[in-house]
Scaffold this active site. Structure first.
Site, PDB file in Angstrom:
ATOM      1  N   ASP A 108       0.841  -1.196   0.000  1.00  0.00           N
ATOM      2  CA  ASP A 108       0.000   0.000   0.000  1.00  0.00           C
ATOM      3  C   ASP A 108       0.883   1.256   0.000  1.00  0.00           C
ATOM      4  OD1 ASP A 108      -1.556   2.203   0.727  1.00  0.00           O
ATOM      5  OD2 ASP A 108      -2.878   1.003   1.969  1.00  0.00           O
ATOM      6  N   ASP A 131      -7.265   5.164  -9.210  1.00  0.00           N
ATOM      7  CA  ASP A 131      -8.631   4.644  -9.306  1.00  0.00           C
ATOM      8  C   ASP A 131      -9.617   5.775  -9.049  1.00  0.00           C
ATOM      9  OD1 ASP A 131      -8.151   1.753  -9.724  1.00  0.00           O
ATOM     10  OD2 ASP A 131      -7.075   1.964  -7.827  1.00  0.00           O
TER      11      ASP A 131
HETATM   12  C1  LIG Z   1      -6.512   2.906 -12.564  1.00  0.00           C
HETATM   13  S1  LIG Z   1      -4.987   2.071 -12.286  1.00  0.00           S
HETATM   14  C2  LIG Z   1      -3.794   3.080 -13.159  1.00  0.00           C
HETATM   15  C3  LIG Z   1      -2.516   2.349 -13.441  1.00  0.00           C
HETATM   16  C4  LIG Z   1      -1.456   3.131 -14.241  1.00  0.00           C
HETATM   17  N1  LIG Z   1      -0.964   4.281 -13.485  1.00  0.00           N
HETATM   18  C5  LIG Z   1      -2.006   3.563 -15.567  1.00  0.00           C
HETATM   19  O1  LIG Z   1      -2.268   4.763 -15.744  1.00  0.00           O
HETATM   20  O2  LIG Z   1      -2.183   2.708 -16.438  1.00  0.00           O
HETATM   21  C6  LIG Z   1      -4.641   2.479 -10.587  1.00  0.00           C
HETATM   22  C7  LIG Z   1      -3.607   1.569  -9.966  1.00  0.00           C
HETATM   23  O3  LIG Z   1      -3.296   2.012  -8.650  1.00  0.00           O
HETATM   24  C8  LIG Z   1      -3.136   0.892  -7.801  1.00  0.00           C
HETATM   25  N2  LIG Z   1      -3.373   1.360  -6.429  1.00  0.00           N
HETATM   26  C9  LIG Z   1      -4.499   1.912  -5.941  1.00  0.00           C
HETATM   27  N3  LIG Z   1      -4.345   2.258  -4.653  1.00  0.00           N
HETATM   28  C10 LIG Z   1      -3.073   1.919  -4.321  1.00  0.00           C
HETATM   29  C11 LIG Z   1      -2.334   2.028  -3.118  1.00  0.00           C
HETATM   30  N4  LIG Z   1      -2.857   2.548  -2.001  1.00  0.00           N
HETATM   31  N5  LIG Z   1      -1.066   1.572  -3.116  1.00  0.00           N
HETATM   32  C12 LIG Z   1      -0.512   1.039  -4.249  1.00  0.00           C
HETATM   33  N6  LIG Z   1      -1.173   0.908  -5.417  1.00  0.00           N
HETATM   34  C13 LIG Z   1      -2.440   1.345  -5.448  1.00  0.00           C
HETATM   35  C14 LIG Z   1      -4.148  -0.115  -8.322  1.00  0.00           C
HETATM   36  O4  LIG Z   1      -3.810  -1.443  -7.965  1.00  0.00           O
HETATM   37  C15 LIG Z   1      -4.076   0.117  -9.828  1.00  0.00           C
HETATM   38  O5  LIG Z   1      -3.124  -0.720 -10.443  1.00  0.00           O
END
Ligand SMILES: C[S@@+](CC[C@H](N)C(=O)[O-])C[C@H]1O[C@@H](n2cnc3c(N)ncnc32)[C@H](O)[C@@H]1O
Length: 224
Positions: A108, A131
């Protein structure tokens, strides 16, 4: 006062993980990944040099992250991602491209920032297409809220850049309001920034563009 419940900005989907991604997690993580620890990270020891450090939150499948690292050998990059297939995919890219300046941590991002990244240490923080949690009742799960802005600003060195992007209009407005209200941050422009030429298209951005969404970049600087 009861402690505030920590923000969970993601749901760990079961999702498919390929054999190659599983293998990468098993065989490459020890060398090219970083284990989460409740202690400050020694970036100099990790990368074997002193260079500006940029952290990316939510690197997804990692193509953009790997491209940025390849295009900027002068910087070191730490990608943070919770999704196992994405971490496996990025480990493979780091190995294939021989990227000595990029490492990934599967944990995280809020905890990594809080516990592993020393205050005032980052040259940059990237948050590309977090997200969007589009339903109103889920807005509380969005990463960009005032405590995140304060945490991000604290981790940046003076002059360090916070670069975020989203294809959700109301989240973009929320980011602009939240970052503008953080006393340690200043906007490098007025309102949204133009799309920086050196930010490669990301997977989720491509998806948003296909849906006809507009893309908003935000570029804030940590005040001296
Ligand atoms: C909508 S995707 C975008 C991925 C990439 N940045 C792109 O633009 O293609 C958001 C990513 O953030 C990750 N994510 C969300 N909250 C997170 C957190 N607290 N720590 C690490 N990763 C996180 C999710 O697993 C996901 O892979």
């Amino acid at each position: 006062m009861p402690e505030r419940k920590p923000l969970r900005s993601y749901v760990l989907r079961q999702g498919r993980i390929s054999a190659a991604q599983t293998r990468a997690l098993e065989t490459l993580h020890e060398r090219l990944g970083v284990a989460y620890r409740d202690a400050p990270l020694d970036a100099r020891a990790l990368f074997g040099r002193a260079a500006p450090l940029v952290v990316e939150i939510g690197s997804g499948m990692g193509e953009t992250t790997a491209r940025i690292a390849a295009e900027h050998p002068e910087n070191d990059y730490l990608a943070i991602e919770v999704h196992a297939p994405g971490v496996g995919s990025l480990l493979r890219l780091i190995e294939e491209k021989g990227l000595a300046n990029l490492r990934v941590i599967r944990h995280d991002a809020l905890e990594v920032l809080q516990h592993m990244i020393p205050d005032g240490s980052l040259a940059g923080l990237h948050l590309f297409f977090p997200d969007p949690w589009p339903k109103k009742r889920h807005h509380k799960r969005r990463l960009v809220q005032p405590p995140f802005a304060a945490l991000a600003a604290r981790k940046l060195a003076p002059g360090g850049l916070l670069h975020s992007a989203t294809d959700w209009h109301d989240y973009a407005e929320q980011m602009l309001a939240v970052f503008s209200a953080e006393p340690l941050l200043e906007n490098t422009t007025s309102g949204f920034a133009g799309r920086p030429a050196d930010r490669p298209l990301t997977k989720f951005e491509r998806r948003g563009l296909t849906l006809g969404h507009e893309v908003y970049d935000l570029l804030f600087r940590r005040r001296p």
